[in-house]
Motif scaffolding. Structure first.
Motif, PDB file in Angstrom:
ATOM      1  N   LEU A  58      14.404   6.274   9.401  1.00 20.53           N
ATOM      2  CA  LEU A  58      13.690   5.984   7.968  1.00 20.53           C
ATOM      3  C   LEU A  58      12.186   5.984   8.271  1.00 20.53           C
ATOM      4  O   LEU A  58      11.784   5.231   9.187  1.00 20.53           O
ATOM      5  CB  LEU A  58      14.425   4.881   7.190  1.00 20.53           C
ATOM      6  N   ASP A  59      11.505   6.522   7.389  1.00 19.55           N
ATOM      7  CA  ASP A  59       9.986   6.320   7.209  1.00 19.55           C
ATOM      8  C   ASP A  59       9.706   4.656   7.044  1.00 19.55           C
ATOM      9  O   ASP A  59       9.061   4.239   7.903  1.00 19.55           O
ATOM     10  CB  ASP A  59       9.296   6.937   6.116  1.00 19.55           C
TER      11      ASP A  59
ATOM     12  N   GLY B  54      13.701  -4.044   2.465  1.00 19.65           N
ATOM     13  CA  GLY B  54      14.973  -4.376   1.999  1.00 19.65           C
ATOM     14  C   GLY B  54      15.930  -3.372   2.073  1.00 19.65           C
ATOM     15  O   GLY B  54      16.195  -2.860   3.181  1.00 19.65           O
ATOM     16  N   LYS B  55      16.618  -2.822   1.180  1.00 18.11           N
ATOM     17  CA  LYS B  55      17.451  -1.654   1.030  1.00 18.11           C
ATOM     18  C   LYS B  55      16.755  -0.445   0.592  1.00 18.11           C
ATOM     19  O   LYS B  55      17.522   0.487   0.071  1.00 18.11           O
ATOM     20  CB  LYS B  55      18.808  -2.098   0.567  1.00 18.11           C
ATOM     21  N   LEU B  56      15.697  -0.562   0.223  1.00 20.92           N
ATOM     22  CA  LEU B  56      14.943   0.794  -0.320  1.00 20.92           C
ATOM     23  C   LEU B  56      14.367   1.298   0.950  1.00 20.92           C
ATOM     24  O   LEU B  56      13.415   0.966   1.583  1.00 20.92           O
ATOM     25  CB  LEU B  56      13.864   0.035  -1.396  1.00 20.92           C
ATOM     26  N   ASP B  57      14.811   2.731   0.853  1.00 18.00           N
ATOM     27  CA  ASP B  57      14.145   3.762   1.926  1.00 18.00           C
ATOM     28  C   ASP B  57      13.195   4.289   1.117  1.00 18.00           C
ATOM     29  O   ASP B  57      13.486   5.315   0.268  1.00 18.00           O
ATOM     30  CB  ASP B  57      15.382   4.723   2.654  1.00 18.00           C
ATOM     31  N   ILE B  58      12.099   4.392   1.985  1.00 18.09           N
ATOM     32  CA  ILE B  58      10.766   4.873   1.256  1.00 18.09           C
ATOM     33  C   ILE B  58      10.577   6.311   2.251  1.00 18.09           C
ATOM     34  O   ILE B  58      10.172   5.839   3.560  1.00 18.09           O
ATOM     35  CB  ILE B  58       9.523   4.095   1.073  1.00 18.09           C
ATOM     36  N   GLU B  59      10.794   7.431   1.730  1.00 11.08           N
ATOM     37  CA  GLU B  59      10.289   8.464   2.694  1.00 11.08           C
ATOM     38  C   GLU B  59       9.026   9.222   1.880  1.00 11.08           C
ATOM     39  O   GLU B  59       8.581   9.416   0.658  1.00 11.08           O
ATOM     40  CB  GLU B  59      11.553   9.452   2.359  1.00 11.08           C
ATOM     41  N   THR B  60       8.006   9.616   2.881  1.00 12.89           N
ATOM     42  CA  THR B  60       7.042  10.229   2.613  1.00 12.89           C
ATOM     43  C   THR B  60       7.153  11.569   3.052  1.00 12.89           C
ATOM     44  O   THR B  60       6.861  12.074   4.095  1.00 12.89           O
ATOM     45  CB  THR B  60       5.658   9.489   3.435  1.00 12.89           C
TER      46      THR B  60
END
Length: 157
Positions: free
Chosen positions: A85-86, A90-96
């Motif tokens: 994962l970028d 928390g449980k928020l996957d932030i992909e750029t």
């Protein structure tokens, strides 16, 4: 040369260069620290502390920097069975997602399978486009989702 750039550039630009140099194995944090003795280099040490060799792109570095400036400290390069994962808050996957690596049909399909796996395992994927990151919209897009999930830092526990 990198140290000179760190002294002259804006912090974000210097951090982008640092992340790339560390990721590429061109230098280590220890080598740079050894060349930055004394208290007069405190700002550069702070910048070096923020550098992360796990950042795989300038988009990741920009998004991470802006989230950190807003008080949110994401994990970088988190390995899960579905891949790396970028940024994880928390449980928020932030992909750029830059267009270059996400424009082919197979890439698009892979991203959807990844998102489905993440959702099935309790994560929320949030994909930011390169334009959104480069126009400094990261915090305004991430904050409301992170707040809704209870993982934005200014929320009472």
């Amino acid at each position: 040369m990198l140290i000179t750039f760190m002294r002259c550039a804006e912090p974000l630009d210097a951090l982008i260069a640092l992340d790339a140099a560390l990721r590429g194995g061109l230098v280590t944090k220890e080598q740079l620290r050894a060349r930055l003795p004394g208290r007069r280099n405190g700002k550069l040490h702070t910048l070096l502390d923020r550098a992360n060799p796990k950042a795989r792109s300038l988009l990741e570095t920009i998004a991470r920097y802006e989230l950190e400036e807003a008080g949110a400290i994401p994990e970088v390069g988190v390995e899960l069975p579905i891949g790396e994962l970028d940024l994880l808050l928390g449980k928020l996957d932030i992909e750029t997602d830059g267009h270059e690596f996400h424009s082919q049909w197979a890439d698009w399909e892979h991203d959807r399978r990844r998102d489905q796996w993440l959702i099935a395992h309790g994560y929320t994927p949030l994909r930011l486009t390169s334009r959104q990151v480069l126009t400094h919209q990261t915090v305004e897009l991430v904050r409301p989702v992170a707040q809704r999930l209870g993982c934005w830092p200014d929320q009472a526990a």
